[in-house]
Enzyme design. Structure first.
Site, PDB file in Angstrom:
ATOM      1  N   ASN A  58      28.454  46.709  70.827  1.00  0.00           N
ATOM      2  CA  ASN A  58      28.875  45.610  69.957  1.00  0.00           C
ATOM      3  C   ASN A  58      27.697  44.991  69.214  1.00  0.00           C
ATOM      4  OD1 ASN A  58      31.300  46.171  71.115  1.00  0.00           O
ATOM      5  ND2 ASN A  58      31.592  44.178  72.103  1.00  0.00           N
ATOM      6  N   THR A  88      37.050  36.430  19.672  1.00  0.00           N
ATOM      7  CA  THR A  88      37.809  35.743  20.711  1.00  0.00           C
ATOM      8  C   THR A  88      39.247  36.226  20.583  1.00  0.00           C
ATOM      9  OG1 THR A  88      38.421  33.820  19.333  1.00  0.00           O
ATOM     10  CG2 THR A  88      36.330  33.689  20.555  1.00  0.00           C
ATOM     11  N   HIS A  89      39.909  36.445  21.696  1.00  0.00           N
ATOM     12  CA  HIS A  89      41.278  36.977  21.699  1.00  0.00           C
ATOM     13  C   HIS A  89      41.355  38.321  20.972  1.00  0.00           C
ATOM     14  CE1 HIS A  89      42.655  32.952  23.012  1.00  0.00           C
ATOM     15  NE2 HIS A  89      41.806  32.500  22.105  1.00  0.00           N
ATOM     16  N   SER A  93      37.985  67.444  25.568  1.00  0.00           N
ATOM     17  CA  SER A  93      39.415  67.600  25.814  1.00  0.00           C
ATOM     18  C   SER A  93      39.728  69.075  26.033  1.00  0.00           C
ATOM     19  CB  SER A  93      40.207  67.074  24.616  1.00  0.00           C
ATOM     20  OG  SER A  93      41.560  67.490  24.677  1.00  0.00           O
ATOM     21  N   LYS A 102      37.536  66.237  20.245  1.00  0.00           N
ATOM     22  CA  LYS A 102      37.464  64.985  21.004  1.00  0.00           C
ATOM     23  C   LYS A 102      36.174  64.869  21.806  1.00  0.00           C
ATOM     24  CE  LYS A 102      40.083  62.165  21.652  1.00  0.00           C
ATOM     25  NZ  LYS A 102      41.200  62.199  22.607  1.00  0.00           N
ATOM     26  N   GLU A 134      35.041  54.784  31.006  1.00  0.00           N
ATOM     27  CA  GLU A 134      36.369  54.594  31.587  1.00  0.00           C
ATOM     28  C   GLU A 134      36.328  54.645  33.108  1.00  0.00           C
ATOM     29  OE1 GLU A 134      38.761  57.510  29.626  1.00  0.00           O
ATOM     30  OE2 GLU A 134      38.699  56.467  27.694  1.00  0.00           O
ATOM     31  N   TYR A 164      34.285  41.082  69.182  1.00  0.00           N
ATOM     32  CA  TYR A 164      34.447  42.411  68.604  1.00  0.00           C
ATOM     33  C   TYR A 164      35.826  42.986  68.880  1.00  0.00           C
ATOM     34  CZ  TYR A 164      33.749  47.194  67.224  1.00  0.00           C
ATOM     35  OH  TYR A 164      33.888  48.413  66.595  1.00  0.00           O
ATOM     36  N   GLN A 213      35.725  48.679  62.888  1.00  0.00           N
ATOM     37  CA  GLN A 213      35.114  49.973  62.606  1.00  0.00           C
ATOM     38  C   GLN A 213      35.323  50.398  61.158  1.00  0.00           C
ATOM     39  OE1 GLN A 213      34.829  53.128  65.697  1.00  0.00           O
ATOM     40  NE2 GLN A 213      36.280  54.218  64.398  1.00  0.00           N
ATOM     41  N   LYS A 242      32.342  49.961  57.863  1.00  0.00           N
ATOM     42  CA  LYS A 242      31.330  50.853  57.303  1.00  0.00           C
ATOM     43  C   LYS A 242      31.915  51.799  56.271  1.00  0.00           C
ATOM     44  CE  LYS A 242      30.332  51.556  61.558  1.00  0.00           C
ATOM     45  NZ  LYS A 242      30.891  50.262  62.034  1.00  0.00           N
TER      46      LYS A 242
END
Length: 458
Positions: free
Chosen positions: A107, A152-153, A274, A280, A287, A314, A319, A322
């Site tokens: 522990n 903005t927006h 692509s 492309k 992304e 504990y 476990q 990790k």
């Protein structure tokens, strides 16, 4: 390690989900380093003699070498990194190995190992974050004269410098780096010596162990020490927050990389193609960096859900910590590396940026012009807005309104307005600290460079 009171074998299904060796084996160095320091503490407390201590230290070094050389063998019954190292140590040095775990529990052992692993590895993320800030600074310096719309927006608002835009993301990262440094200090608290939950019966010097392992302090409550995973929860939250900032940067660059905007081009190194469309070049790197934020948020939320109903000290539920820690660390490392390369090789199209400006974005400047001539701001805002609306009704731009139209709106608009319709001047008048004027942007660059020098490269 624990079978003395058992007379039946563990069910294979339980053994399978109980084992964590495939995840926590990356902490082999930390487990061995902490074991060496614990062995020294036992010797200094006269719990083990000098001969056993030397055997243990030499044996642990041999186990460490086997891990580093890739020659360590993992047996089917090895549950975790601790059991592998202890078993192998006993194979190498015999009975003396059995003395190493005196007063220690897995522990407090695992709580120590994971904190130590984080102290050894998280600074890499600090350096990568600083590296991304550095390439942003470089881009801002090289493109200091590039003007573009600020949004903005997602609607064009006012003209700004490219430098001001890219540095807006650098400041998010500066805050992330500062937060990470605070988090590292909070992680540097040693649990070793807490036992299973109640403490250690032998007179080991916990503060001496902390100093030798590079910790800043020791835990002061053994029950808290073995059950506390707040430092992992904080790191997972940090990943989700920093990941969100990186996602927003990625989104901006993805939009600016579209044919419709064309402000930037992502290099071929950080694009993919692509399978059907030969022409492309997709910004898949950006992304994927954008999508990484979802995994960071998921790990942070999932781990908090794990913690929320645990009883004290504990529990094996911990476990999972990790797995989430390593997943987030690895993904954050790669995400930062991809973004460093993407920004470093990004091509800025100054002509496309400037072409996206239109005089409608100078309507705010007309408001300021009216204010400087004595009109209260709210009235000036109304007048400028009315002028823009009439220009729209007449299917023209605000700078081409006739003098008659302007005078019908406000007497002050009868003056020569040619100085208003200038993008460079509009940018340069925003020279207060934090603004987009040349001097203000250079101030930002200078501050960030000084921060990097004093806080990261010190």
């Amino acid at each position: 390690m624990w079978g003395g009171c058992f007379n039946q074998d563990t069910a294979s299904s339980l053994a399978e989900i109980n084992a964590s060796i495939n995840i926590d084996k990356r902490m082999f160095k930390e487990d061995i380093d902490a074991s060496k320091i614990y062995a020294k503490a036992l010797m200094m407390a006269d719990v083990i003699n000098g001969d056993d201590y030397k055997l243990i230290i030499d044996g642990l070094q041999e186990v460490k070498s086997e891990w580093e050389n890739g020659t360590i063998l993992i047996c089917p019954k090895d549950e975790d990194i601790h059991s592998v190292n202890e078993r192998r140590l006993r194979e190498l040095i015999g009975e003396a190995a059995d003395r190493l775990h005196t007063g220690r529990s897995r522990n407090d052992q695992v709580a120590t190992d994971v904190r130590l692993w984080m102290l050894n590895n998280i600074p890499q993320l600090l350096n990568l974050t600083a590296g991304l800030i550095e390439v942003m600074i470089d881009s801002s310096e090289k493109n200091i004269d590039v003007l573009m719309p600020g949004y903005t927006h997602l609607k064009r608002a006012q003209p700004v410098r490219w430098s001001h835009f890219i540095l807006s993301h650098a400041w998010y990262l500066r805050d992330d780096a500062d937060l990470l440094k605070v988090f590292l200090k909070r992680t540097a608290v040693l649990p070793l010596g807490s036992g299973a939950l109640a403490g250690n019966p032998f007179p080991i010097d916990r503060r001496a162990m902390a100093k030798e392992l590079g910790f800043l302090d020791i835990t002061m409550n053994s029950m808290n020490a073995v059950g506390n995973r707040d430092f992992i929860a904080e790191f997972l939250f940090w990943c989700s927050l920093c990941g969100t900032h990186l996602s927003r940067l990625s989104e901006d660059l993805i939009i600016f990389n579209t044919d419709e905007f064309g402000f930037v081009s992502v290099s071929q190194q950080f694009s993919t193609g692509s399978s059907l469309l030969p022409q492309k070049r997709n910004p898949d790197g950006l992304e994927l960096c954008r999508s990484a934020a979802a995994q960071f948020i998921g790990n942070s939320t999932g781990f908090l859900a794990t913690l929320k109903s645990l009883p004290s000290t504990y529990n094996k539920d911990l476990q999972i910590d990790k797995k989430m820690l390593f997943e987030s660390f690895d993904l954050m490392s790669k995400t930062l590396e991809v973004l460093i390369g993407t920004v470093q090789t990004l091509i800025i199209d100054a002509k496309r940026c400037f072409a996206a400006l239109n005089v409608g974005q100078l309507t705010t400047r007309l408001t300021y012009w009216l204010v400087k001539r004595g009109l209260p701001f709210r009235q000036a805002h109304h007048v400028a807005g009315r002028a823009f609306a009439i220009a729209e009704e007449k299917n023209t731009s605000i700078d081409l309104l006739s003098e008659e139209d302007r005078l019908n709106i406000c007497d002050l608009l009868g003056d020569d307005l040619s100085e208003v319709w200038n993008f460079e001047a509009a940018v340069e008048e925003l020279e207060t600290s934090g603004g987009t004027a040349y001097s203000s942007v250079m101030e930002q660059i200078d501050l960030l460079k000084k921060w990097l020098q004093s806080e990261i490269k010190e």
